[in-house]
Write a protein that holds these residues in place. Sequence first.
Motif, PDB file in Angstrom:
ATOM      1  N   ASP A  77      -3.902  -9.186  38.408  1.00 54.19           N
ATOM      2  CA  ASP A  77      -3.257  -7.977  37.870  1.00 54.19           C
ATOM      3  C   ASP A  77      -2.233  -8.343  36.801  1.00 54.19           C
ATOM      4  O   ASP A  77      -2.109  -7.667  35.780  1.00 54.19           O
ATOM      5  CB  ASP A  77      -2.570  -7.200  39.000  1.00 54.19           C
ATOM      6  CG  ASP A  77      -3.588  -6.404  39.827  1.00 54.19           C
ATOM      7  OD1 ASP A  77      -4.729  -6.260  39.358  1.00 54.19           O
ATOM      8  OD2 ASP A  77      -3.232  -5.953  40.939  1.00 54.19           O
ATOM      9  N   ILE A  91      -4.007  -9.303  33.644  1.00 51.85           N
ATOM     10  CA  ILE A  91      -4.520  -8.116  32.941  1.00 51.85           C
ATOM     11  C   ILE A  91      -3.379  -7.370  32.236  1.00 51.85           C
ATOM     12  O   ILE A  91      -3.477  -7.015  31.061  1.00 51.85           O
ATOM     13  CB  ILE A  91      -5.260  -7.180  33.926  1.00 51.85           C
ATOM     14  CG1 ILE A  91      -6.549  -7.865  34.392  1.00 51.85           C
ATOM     15  CG2 ILE A  91      -5.582  -5.832  33.276  1.00 51.85           C
ATOM     16  CD1 ILE A  91      -7.242  -7.178  35.559  1.00 51.85           C
ATOM     17  N   ALA A  92      -2.271  -7.187  32.944  1.00 54.19           N
ATOM     18  CA  ALA A  92      -1.141  -6.460  32.347  1.00 54.19           C
ATOM     19  C   ALA A  92      -0.623  -7.195  31.110  1.00 54.19           C
ATOM     20  O   ALA A  92      -0.351  -6.571  30.067  1.00 54.19           O
ATOM     21  CB  ALA A  92      -0.033  -6.295  33.379  1.00 54.19           C
ATOM     22  N   ALA A  96      -2.504  -7.118  23.450  1.00 57.15           N
ATOM     23  CA  ALA A  96      -3.394  -6.289  22.622  1.00 57.15           C
ATOM     24  C   ALA A  96      -2.587  -5.189  21.925  1.00 57.15           C
ATOM     25  O   ALA A  96      -2.799  -4.879  20.752  1.00 57.15           O
ATOM     26  CB  ALA A  96      -4.484  -5.678  23.493  1.00 57.15           C
ATOM     27  N   ASP A  97      -1.623  -4.643  22.649  1.00 56.33           N
ATOM     28  CA  ASP A  97      -0.785  -3.584  22.106  1.00 56.33           C
ATOM     29  C   ASP A  97       0.035  -4.091  20.914  1.00 56.33           C
ATOM     30  O   ASP A  97       0.173  -3.438  19.886  1.00 56.33           O
ATOM     31  CB  ASP A  97       0.134  -3.107  23.240  1.00 56.33           C
ATOM     32  CG  ASP A  97       0.961  -1.916  22.813  1.00 56.33           C
ATOM     33  OD1 ASP A  97       0.380  -1.021  22.192  1.00 56.33           O
ATOM     34  OD2 ASP A  97       2.173  -1.900  23.091  1.00 56.33           O
ATOM     35  N   SER A 150      -2.247  -9.280  29.191  1.00 60.80           N
ATOM     36  CA  SER A 150      -3.239  -9.219  28.107  1.00 60.80           C
ATOM     37  C   SER A 150      -3.166  -7.869  27.409  1.00 60.80           C
ATOM     38  O   SER A 150      -3.294  -7.773  26.188  1.00 60.80           O
ATOM     39  CB  SER A 150      -4.656  -9.418  28.652  1.00 60.80           C
ATOM     40  OG  SER A 150      -4.721 -10.608  29.389  1.00 60.80           O
ATOM     41  N   ARG A 151      -2.926  -6.817  28.190  1.00 63.35           N
ATOM     42  CA  ARG A 151      -2.811  -5.486  27.568  1.00 63.35           C
ATOM     43  C   ARG A 151      -1.603  -5.427  26.637  1.00 63.35           C
ATOM     44  O   ARG A 151      -1.657  -4.840  25.556  1.00 63.35           O
ATOM     45  CB  ARG A 151      -2.663  -4.409  28.653  1.00 63.35           C
ATOM     46  CG  ARG A 151      -3.939  -4.207  29.436  1.00 63.35           C
ATOM     47  CD  ARG A 151      -4.164  -2.724  29.764  1.00 63.35           C
ATOM     48  NE  ARG A 151      -5.502  -2.540  30.297  1.00 63.35           N
ATOM     49  CZ  ARG A 151      -5.765  -2.394  31.604  1.00 63.35           C
ATOM     50  NH1 ARG A 151      -4.781  -2.353  32.483  1.00 63.35           N
ATOM     51  NH2 ARG A 151      -7.013  -2.263  32.000  1.00 63.35           N
ATOM     52  N   ARG A 152      -0.504  -6.067  27.088  1.00 67.15           N
ATOM     53  CA  ARG A 152       0.692  -6.091  26.234  1.00 67.15           C
ATOM     54  C   ARG A 152       0.388  -6.806  24.923  1.00 67.15           C
ATOM     55  O   ARG A 152       0.807  -6.384  23.842  1.00 67.15           O
ATOM     56  CB  ARG A 152       1.842  -6.801  26.957  1.00 67.15           C
ATOM     57  CG  ARG A 152       2.715  -5.885  27.770  1.00 67.15           C
ATOM     58  CD  ARG A 152       4.127  -6.438  27.944  1.00 67.15           C
ATOM     59  NE  ARG A 152       4.222  -7.826  28.322  1.00 67.15           N
ATOM     60  CZ  ARG A 152       4.029  -8.307  29.563  1.00 67.15           C
ATOM     61  NH1 ARG A 152       3.720  -7.486  30.548  1.00 67.15           N
ATOM     62  NH2 ARG A 152       4.153  -9.585  29.818  1.00 67.15           N
TER      63      ARG A 152
END
Length: 339
Positions: free
Chosen positions: A168, A171-172, A178-179, A174-176
């Motif tokens: 988790d 994933i979190a 990408a943002d 990686s999202r940051r």
Amino acid sequence: MNGQLFVNTDRDLMMVLDADHRIMAVNDRVTEVSGLSAEECTGHCCYEIFTEQQETDSPGFTLRSCSGGEVSFSDLAPRGREKTFQVDSVPLSGPEGRNSYSLCIARDVTDVRNMEEKIFRTHRMETIGMLAGGIAHDFNNILTAILGFAEIARAKLSAGRPVTEELDEVIAASRRAADLVGQILRYSRAGDQQKKPLRMDLVVKEALKMLRSILPATIDILTDIAREETLVFADPTSIHQVVVNLCTNGLRAIGTEKGSLQVRLGKVFLSSSQVPAAANVAPGPFVELTVRDSGKGMDKKTMARIFEPYFTTGKQGEGTGLGLAVTRGIVQKYNGFIR
Ligand SMILES: Nc1ncnc2c1ncn2[C@@H]1O[C@H](COP(=O)(O)OP(=O)(O)O)[C@@H](O)[C@H]1O
Ligand SMILES: [Mg+2]
């Protein structure tokens, strides 16, 4: 009424139009730009002589310019060259009564617009470079987190323990990442400036989010962003650029000391006495953005020159002196002012 009435300036196009907006007389510059003789121009509307196609919104231009207002238009493309003209129109009285003719003066502002555009782009590249540096740093931190959690997960897995929590986190993070990449891409790609109804509060928040990534820990950002709708008609990249520039100037003024940056956004209603006469804007509702820093400020001599393009007190490599020139250009374009 005849063509000799005109002054043949080498810059301005002049035309006398009748009540139906048809050309009655032109100066030499019109014949030069259109490639037509004065006789060929006579009796036509100006959009007919300047553009290949005879429709689209050109008649609108004719009508608007004939009502005595001021209008810029582009895509005037005789022989493939695109030009921008600033048009002024003065109603004239004739034997048939008032406003039976108008004098239309179009000034070629192509070079001025091109220069403004160049300065705008140069400054944006400068901003992107600076933001990219900060973002690379942030990105590295995120990678460290991803790597760390992935390694813990591997160790746990080989011991047969569950790894959901670590995944988790990966994933979190990686999202940051990408943002973050999305932000810089949006900013650098937004080449064409498009005006649209825009919530200033959202743009300011996004710009501040980006700025946080380049801020040293010694600087606090205090924000006071109005909850009410701060709607303006503007292009988001330009507004973003204004915020980033005012804030980075503040940051530079604070230097390596401990300090703070205050950013406030709210709606205000300004009466005519509150609007500076020089600003040439109408009183009424405004959205006000205030950026205050705890830095050393500036002396009167500096203050007098801050809006000059290329004026900077920054050291080599620190700034190009375009920031406030561009900022003022943007604000003026949206009928605002800086104080
Ligand atoms: N917040 C500030 N505090 C002190 N001086 C400032 C501030 N903002 C701008 N200035 C002065 O105005 C100059 C021009 O600013 P700007 O046009 O943004 O160019 P640059 O940031 O590239 O120097 C700066 O070099 C600085 O001397
Ligand atoms: Mg600057």
